[in-house]
Design a protein around this motif. Structure first.
Motif, PDB file in Angstrom:
ATOM      1  N   THR A  93     -19.829  56.703 -52.591  1.00 41.55           N
ATOM      2  CA  THR A  93     -20.750  56.068 -51.644  1.00 41.55           C
ATOM      3  C   THR A  93     -21.752  57.112 -51.178  1.00 41.55           C
ATOM      4  O   THR A  93     -21.411  58.262 -50.918  1.00 41.55           O
ATOM      5  CB  THR A  93     -19.995  55.506 -50.426  1.00 41.55           C
ATOM      6  OG1 THR A  93     -19.325  56.559 -49.735  1.00 41.55           O
ATOM      7  CG2 THR A  93     -18.979  54.463 -50.872  1.00 41.55           C
ATOM      8  N   ARG A 107     -23.615  51.968 -46.628  1.00 38.28           N
ATOM      9  CA  ARG A 107     -23.737  53.000 -47.656  1.00 38.28           C
ATOM     10  C   ARG A 107     -23.752  52.357 -49.037  1.00 38.28           C
ATOM     11  O   ARG A 107     -23.055  51.360 -49.284  1.00 38.28           O
ATOM     12  CB  ARG A 107     -22.583  54.012 -47.557  1.00 38.28           C
ATOM     13  CG  ARG A 107     -22.628  54.818 -46.263  1.00 38.28           C
ATOM     14  CD  ARG A 107     -21.426  55.743 -46.147  1.00 38.28           C
ATOM     15  NE  ARG A 107     -21.401  56.755 -47.187  1.00 38.28           N
ATOM     16  CZ  ARG A 107     -22.035  57.924 -47.128  1.00 38.28           C
ATOM     17  NH1 ARG A 107     -22.762  58.214 -46.053  1.00 38.28           N
ATOM     18  NH2 ARG A 107     -21.944  58.801 -48.095  1.00 38.28           N
ATOM     19  N   SER A 108     -24.543  52.907 -49.938  1.00 38.09           N
ATOM     20  CA  SER A 108     -24.650  52.388 -51.298  1.00 38.09           C
ATOM     21  C   SER A 108     -23.491  52.896 -52.157  1.00 38.09           C
ATOM     22  O   SER A 108     -23.074  54.066 -52.027  1.00 38.09           O
ATOM     23  CB  SER A 108     -25.977  52.808 -51.929  1.00 38.09           C
ATOM     24  OG  SER A 108     -27.059  52.286 -51.207  1.00 38.09           O
ATOM     25  N   VAL A 109     -22.986  52.042 -53.028  1.00 36.14           N
ATOM     26  CA  VAL A 109     -21.919  52.420 -53.958  1.00 36.14           C
ATOM     27  C   VAL A 109     -22.545  52.643 -55.335  1.00 36.14           C
ATOM     28  O   VAL A 109     -23.234  51.761 -55.859  1.00 36.14           O
ATOM     29  CB  VAL A 109     -20.839  51.333 -54.055  1.00 36.14           C
ATOM     30  CG1 VAL A 109     -19.730  51.770 -55.015  1.00 36.14           C
ATOM     31  CG2 VAL A 109     -20.255  51.033 -52.681  1.00 36.14           C
ATOM     32  N   THR A 121     -21.679  49.024 -48.752  1.00 32.10           N
ATOM     33  CA  THR A 121     -20.465  48.890 -47.945  1.00 32.10           C
ATOM     34  C   THR A 121     -20.807  48.301 -46.581  1.00 32.10           C
ATOM     35  O   THR A 121     -21.977  48.161 -46.204  1.00 32.10           O
ATOM     36  CB  THR A 121     -19.796  50.259 -47.735  1.00 32.10           C
ATOM     37  OG1 THR A 121     -20.625  51.073 -46.897  1.00 32.10           O
ATOM     38  CG2 THR A 121     -19.562  50.968 -49.061  1.00 32.10           C
TER      39      THR A 121
END
Length: 243
Positions: free
Chosen positions: A163, A234-236, A230
């Protein structure tokens, strides 16, 4: 070689290719050197390292009238065999080769599997290496010209899900290398980060699927997918790490 050396050498190659009518070669080039050489060579040039996907490559510059398909690169592959119980790493093979007194730029990729390694060499030093290389460290090896059997995989990959605060280069480097953002910025400023084989210092550069990152001292990564956001925003990202 750095850019200050590569660019003048490529210009000399261009002159010789057109005036002598013969293809000219430079390398083996490091991953970060190859784009510099290719961009300064113009349209009648390409890179090859002995097999598709090679990391270290030769630059070929050829006259306009010459058919690209007819060009033969001065590269020779050799196969080294040893007991499968002996464990040897890339640094062991490279050290043994350098101990023969040859230049680093005459050695391309070194691909290793259990009991066997394939090394790509400049054609003019291959015979010398075959005759003189008998051990890697304390391990005895048999050396033959050409590729015996299947070519070992260049690298293995490990899938990592991480993340990141954003897709900015500094954020991605920090997450993948388990570093603080400030440490990632320091690596960028020091020229230790390559994006798609080009040294990149711009922390705000956006990373996309398909991009390849090399962080000197930490590893090489390829971004293969993104998997949304998330609950904390936050980007995964999904990354393949070369091992």
């Amino acid at each position: 070689m750095d850019g200050d050396i590569i660019v003048p050498r490529v210009k000399d190659m261009l002159y010789l290719a057109e005036n002598d009518g013969v293809a000219q070669f430079l390398g083996f080039l490091r991953e970060e050197e190859a784009p510099v050489a290719l961009s300064s060579a113009g349209k009648n040039a390409f890179l090859y390292g002995g097999y598709d996907g090679a990391e270290r490559t030769l630059l070929c510059v050829y006259p306009e009238w010459l058919e690209r398909e007819a060009i033969e690169f001065p590269i020779t592959a050799i196969t080294l065999k040893y007991r499968k119980s002996d464990i040897l790493a890339h640094k062991d093979f490279l050290g043994a080769l350098m101990s023969l007194g040859i230049k680093r730029e005459t050695v391309g990729d070194i691909l290793i599997t259990e009991g066997k390694a394939v090394v790509f060499l400049s054609e003019d030093i291959a015979g010398y290496v075959i005759n003189e290389l008998h051990t890697i460290g304390r391990v005895g090896v048999s050396v033959s010209r050409g590729i015996e059997g299947e070519l070992p995989c260049a690298s293995k990959k490990q899938t990592i899900r991480s993340t990141v605060a954003s897709h900015r280069l500094d954020c991605v480097v920090a997450a993948l290398c388990n570093l603080s953002r400030s440490h990632a910025d320091e690596l960028l400023r020091d020229g230790r980060v390559m994006l798609n084989s080009i040294i990149t210092e711009k922390a705000t550069k956006t990373i996309s699927v398909g991009d390849k990152l090399t962080v000197r001292g930490y590893g090489k990564y390829e971004v293969t997918a993104t998997e949304g956001v998330t609950r904390k925003g936050r980007s995964v990202i999904v990354v393949e790490k070369y091992t």
